[in-house]
Enzyme design. Sequence first.
Site, PDB file in Angstrom:
ATOM      1  CD  GLU A 104     -11.584   0.850   1.132  1.00  0.00           C
ATOM      2  OE1 GLU A 104     -11.111  -0.016   0.364  1.00  0.00           O
ATOM      3  OE2 GLU A 104     -12.509   1.614   0.810  1.00  0.00           O
ATOM      4  CD  GLU A 124      -8.329   2.826  -2.549  1.00  0.00           C
ATOM      5  OE1 GLU A 124      -7.673   3.795  -2.078  1.00  0.00           O
ATOM      6  OE2 GLU A 124      -8.723   1.882  -1.848  1.00  0.00           O
TER       7      GLU A 124
HETATM    8  C1  3H9 Z   1      -8.344  -0.973  -3.916  1.00  0.00           C
HETATM    9  O1  3H9 Z   1      -7.880  -1.403  -2.907  1.00  0.00           O
HETATM   10  C2  3H9 Z   1      -9.800  -0.787  -4.153  1.00  0.00           C
HETATM   11  C3  3H9 Z   1     -10.618  -0.854  -2.902  1.00  0.00           C
HETATM   12  O2  3H9 Z   1     -10.720   0.413  -2.303  1.00  0.00           O
HETATM   13  C4  3H9 Z   1     -12.038  -1.263  -3.184  1.00  0.00           C
HETATM   14  C5  3H9 Z   1     -12.241  -2.623  -3.757  1.00  0.00           C
HETATM   15  C6  3H9 Z   1     -13.688  -2.979  -3.836  1.00  0.00           C
HETATM   16  N1  3H9 Z   1      -2.750  -6.099  -6.536  1.00  0.00           N
HETATM   17  O3  3H9 Z   1       5.272  -2.166  -6.423  1.00  0.00           O
HETATM   18  P1  3H9 Z   1       6.097  -3.385  -6.222  1.00  0.00           P
HETATM   19  C7  3H9 Z   1       2.348  -6.545  -7.171  1.00  0.00           C
HETATM   20  S1  3H9 Z   1      -7.350  -0.572  -5.223  1.00  0.00           S
HETATM   21  C8  3H9 Z   1      -2.047  -6.994  -7.258  1.00  0.00           C
HETATM   22  O4  3H9 Z   1       7.158  -3.668  -7.207  1.00  0.00           O
HETATM   23  P2  3H9 Z   1       7.147  -2.259  -3.795  1.00  0.00           P
HETATM   24  C9  3H9 Z   1       3.131  -5.761  -8.218  1.00  0.00           C
HETATM   25  O5  3H9 Z   1       2.487  -5.800  -9.461  1.00  0.00           O
HETATM   26  C10 3H9 Z   1      -5.720  -1.018  -4.709  1.00  0.00           C
HETATM   27  N2  3H9 Z   1      -0.692  -6.972  -7.346  1.00  0.00           N
HETATM   28  O6  3H9 Z   1       6.731  -3.451  -4.745  1.00  0.00           O
HETATM   29  C11 3H9 Z   1       4.468  -6.483  -8.194  1.00  0.00           C
HETATM   30  O7  3H9 Z   1       4.312  -7.677  -8.944  1.00  0.00           O
HETATM   31  P3  3H9 Z   1       5.557  -8.251  -9.772  1.00  0.00           P
HETATM   32  C12 3H9 Z   1      -5.149  -0.059  -3.755  1.00  0.00           C
HETATM   33  C13 3H9 Z   1      -0.042  -6.020  -6.677  1.00  0.00           C
HETATM   34  O8  3H9 Z   1       7.706  -2.885  -2.583  1.00  0.00           O
HETATM   35  C14 3H9 Z   1       4.617  -6.867  -6.719  1.00  0.00           C
HETATM   36  O9  3H9 Z   1       3.307  -6.805  -6.162  1.00  0.00           O
HETATM   37  N3  3H9 Z   1      -3.789  -0.390  -3.471  1.00  0.00           N
HETATM   38  C15 3H9 Z   1      -0.722  -5.061  -5.915  1.00  0.00           C
HETATM   39  O10 3H9 Z   1       7.948  -1.252  -4.536  1.00  0.00           O
HETATM   40  C16 3H9 Z   1       5.516  -5.933  -5.962  1.00  0.00           C
HETATM   41  O11 3H9 Z   1       5.065  -4.598  -6.157  1.00  0.00           O
HETATM   42  C17 3H9 Z   1      -2.773   0.080  -4.214  1.00  0.00           C
HETATM   43  O12 3H9 Z   1      -2.964   0.809  -5.153  1.00  0.00           O
HETATM   44  C18 3H9 Z   1      -2.133  -5.127  -5.847  1.00  0.00           C
HETATM   45  N4  3H9 Z   1      -2.865  -4.246  -5.114  1.00  0.00           N
HETATM   46  O13 3H9 Z   1       5.792  -1.511  -3.408  1.00  0.00           O
HETATM   47  C19 3H9 Z   1      -1.384  -0.348  -3.811  1.00  0.00           C
HETATM   48  N5  3H9 Z   1       0.191  -4.224  -5.360  1.00  0.00           N
HETATM   49  O14 3H9 Z   1       6.630  -8.484  -8.778  1.00  0.00           O
HETATM   50  C20 3H9 Z   1      -0.583  -0.693  -5.013  1.00  0.00           C
HETATM   51  C21 3H9 Z   1       1.401  -4.662  -5.767  1.00  0.00           C
HETATM   52  O15 3H9 Z   1       5.006  -9.447 -10.438  1.00  0.00           O
HETATM   53  N6  3H9 Z   1       0.720  -1.181  -4.683  1.00  0.00           N
HETATM   54  N7  3H9 Z   1       1.257  -5.745  -6.557  1.00  0.00           N
HETATM   55  O16 3H9 Z   1       5.892  -7.145 -10.744  1.00  0.00           O
HETATM   56  C22 3H9 Z   1       1.757  -0.389  -4.326  1.00  0.00           C
HETATM   57  O17 3H9 Z   1       1.620   0.804  -4.155  1.00  0.00           O
HETATM   58  C23 3H9 Z   1       3.100  -1.028  -4.150  1.00  0.00           C
HETATM   59  O18 3H9 Z   1       3.094  -2.236  -4.860  1.00  0.00           O
HETATM   60  C24 3H9 Z   1       3.499  -1.340  -2.681  1.00  0.00           C
HETATM   61  C25 3H9 Z   1       4.813  -2.169  -2.673  1.00  0.00           C
HETATM   62  C26 3H9 Z   1       3.736   0.004  -1.949  1.00  0.00           C
HETATM   63  C27 3H9 Z   1       2.436  -2.127  -1.985  1.00  0.00           C
END
Ligand code: 3H9
Length: 697
Positions: A104, A124
């Site tokens: 975004e 999301e």
């Molecule tokens: C949003 O954006 C709402 C908005 O539209 C509006 C707002 C107003 N936050 O998955 P991994 C941490 S909603 C905090 O093992 P990978 C995760 O917990 C959000 N922490 O790595 C882990 O911590 P730890 C929309 C996060 O390489 C570490 O990062 N976005 C977040 O397999 C590594 O993660 C999503 O839903 C976060 N957003 O995959 C994306 N993301 O090492 C969610 C990750 O302590 N994330 N962490 O356990 C993912 O899909 C995957 O993490 C990603 C990396 C593909 C990025």
Amino acid sequence: MSDVVSYSIVDGIGIITVDNPPVNALSQAVRQGLLDAVRTAQSDASKAVLIHCAGRTFIAGADITEFGRPQQEPFLPDLLDEIEASAKPVIAALHGTALGGGFETALASHYRIALQSGKVGLPEVKLGLLPGAGGTQRVPRLASIEATLDLILSGTPVSANRALELGLVDKVVADDLYDEALAYAKQLVEEAAPLRRTSELDASAADKDLFDSYRSNQAKRARNLTAPQRIVDCVEAAATLPFAEGQRRERELFLECMQDPQSRAMQYMFFAEREAGKIIGLARDTQQRDVRTVGIIGGGTMGGGIAMCFANAGFPVVLVEINDEALERGLSIVEKNYAGSVKRGKLDESKAAECRALITGATDYAALADVDLVIEAVFEDPGLKKDIFARLDSICKPGAILATNTSYQDVDAIAAATSRPEDVVGMHFFSPAHIMKLLEVVRGDKIADDTLATVMALSKRIRKVAVISGVCYGFIGNRMLGGYFREAQLCLVEGALAESVDAAMYDWGMAMGPISVADLAGLDVGYKARQALPADEIGDARAHRVPDALVEMGRLGQKSGAGFYQYDPDTRKKTSDPLVTEVIEQAAQDLGIERRAIEVDEIVDRVIYALVNEGLRILEEGIAQRPGDIDVVYVYGYGFPAWRGGPMYYADAVGLDVVLARINEFRDRFGAENWTPAPLLEQLVAENMTIAEWARK
Ligand code: 3H9
């Protein structure tokens, strides 16, 4: 500027660098840093602004750890409006995964350049949310309404090239993103390129029927979920209202999602899944063994599926069978599965051929002498498994990991058949193994730390969600299933019909009702397993009466065309069979049970609380590392609805006192044999504590 956002001017371009590992999530500090930098750029010597990120990815979204707490300013939608309002062109340079609020941010920038290997998306919906910082309003101003809805409703990221085709990015480069982006920014300045504000573009058009057809489709595909319906409402608002009004609607519906218990459960699952990969008692940097080649014993459905998991991740695999005929059969199943993946669009033909070529066959154990990991996947015969492990012990090279894909057996006893129990582990895959995400990793008594650490890391490489289980009959998942199936079957003899038990559980949110699951798994599997068990370990015999009668009538489930239901041989569509009702009624009569009407609530509570009660025992015994692991097992392996957060989370949500009162009621009505509350449940209620609080202690 701040610890996580820096700003400097290079060649006349204001460079904003976000550096907030691991995934550059938009924490309050990042939002504030971005706002300060964009404001600084408005009045300095820069001519354009470039937003890029350090580390492995562009911003991967809002910081999910901040959800559920009062949000602190600056709010993301306001920040993005200010970025878009910049008087100087803002360019976003995307690499890794530009997701959610991260994408975004890019959509609010005036131009987007992406690295070819990058992906963009709005995931999301997987958290029970909708893009809440303009995503639902800006995407349909760049792409068609169908493309917008498909992107946001699936939550699946698309490649940079696909994003280019859709109009979501302007330029894709093969490498050197930073240099290319800087050059692009300078070029835009030179050309006096306009400030192309996405909000000022017209949204794509679509008629009401299109939105309605998405609504009804989602009502089926995303059964019970509230976020997808709200997403369609937002995109319809984008197509029909001015930007500011659409944005207001998006905000309202985003906040509704945030308040929705479904979203809280799905956010919990996001972290539970990641937590499950962490091994309690082992340092994160525990030395791992080098695994490059894999051997699999048994080319049945399971062995073939496991071979595909590894081949798909690039590992050469040798599949070992007892003779040429069995081997050929096994390899042809693999062939058929790959053809199916191509047909369903999951793999393209050349990738499928590449993976298939990695799988070779052998009929001699000598082929396993040099592999780094062997997985035994023969049928559940403890004697056979021990023989195989004794043979592996004499054939495999030192340091090879020896894994068994048993669903029930004692992994310590299997390990004891070798002289190297430290190398032995359980790897319990779920069928079909190349599709199901869950892997139970069974930690035997003598397992070496590096064996366990290696297998957990490997599971991520083959894209499984791995959960560690201690050794017990059935491990976490199948052990809990005992009570679940027992209660479903008892409801039948006491008065319900197969259809009503299935409907109760399906409507509650399970992917499939328990009776249909039994038919799918094959009624003969449990029948044979029970025959191998001593009488006192079979459990409540009343619960086996009907399935045993069906097996003895030759009705083995889906595979024989009939079980609890009749199955069409071509379409596998199921229909009810009055004969089964007769079998059930006869069983009730033989058992002296007077059948009665059973309410849906009773079916659901008996089936689910049996699961919860056993889950609490598993926790107390230390078989599962944490409650979240049990929830991950059930959501990824057994079709438990993610929006209810898994059985342990669900029990906390209902209230443990309510759960205990109901279990006590069942004990009084049905007897203590099946319904003795887990000691941990009584303890937590007495201490007024939730399972989550107990786990944090
Ligand atoms: C949003 O954006 C709402 C908005 O539209 C509006 C707002 C107003 N936050 O998955 P991994 C941490 S909603 C905090 O093992 P990978 C995760 O917990 C959000 N922490 O790595 C882990 O911590 P730890 C929309 C996060 O390489 C570490 O990062 N976005 C977040 O397999 C590594 O993660 C999503 O839903 C976060 N957003 O995959 C994306 N993301 O090492 C969610 C990750 O302590 N994330 N962490 O356990 C993912 O899909 C995957 O993490 C990603 C990396 C593909 C990025």
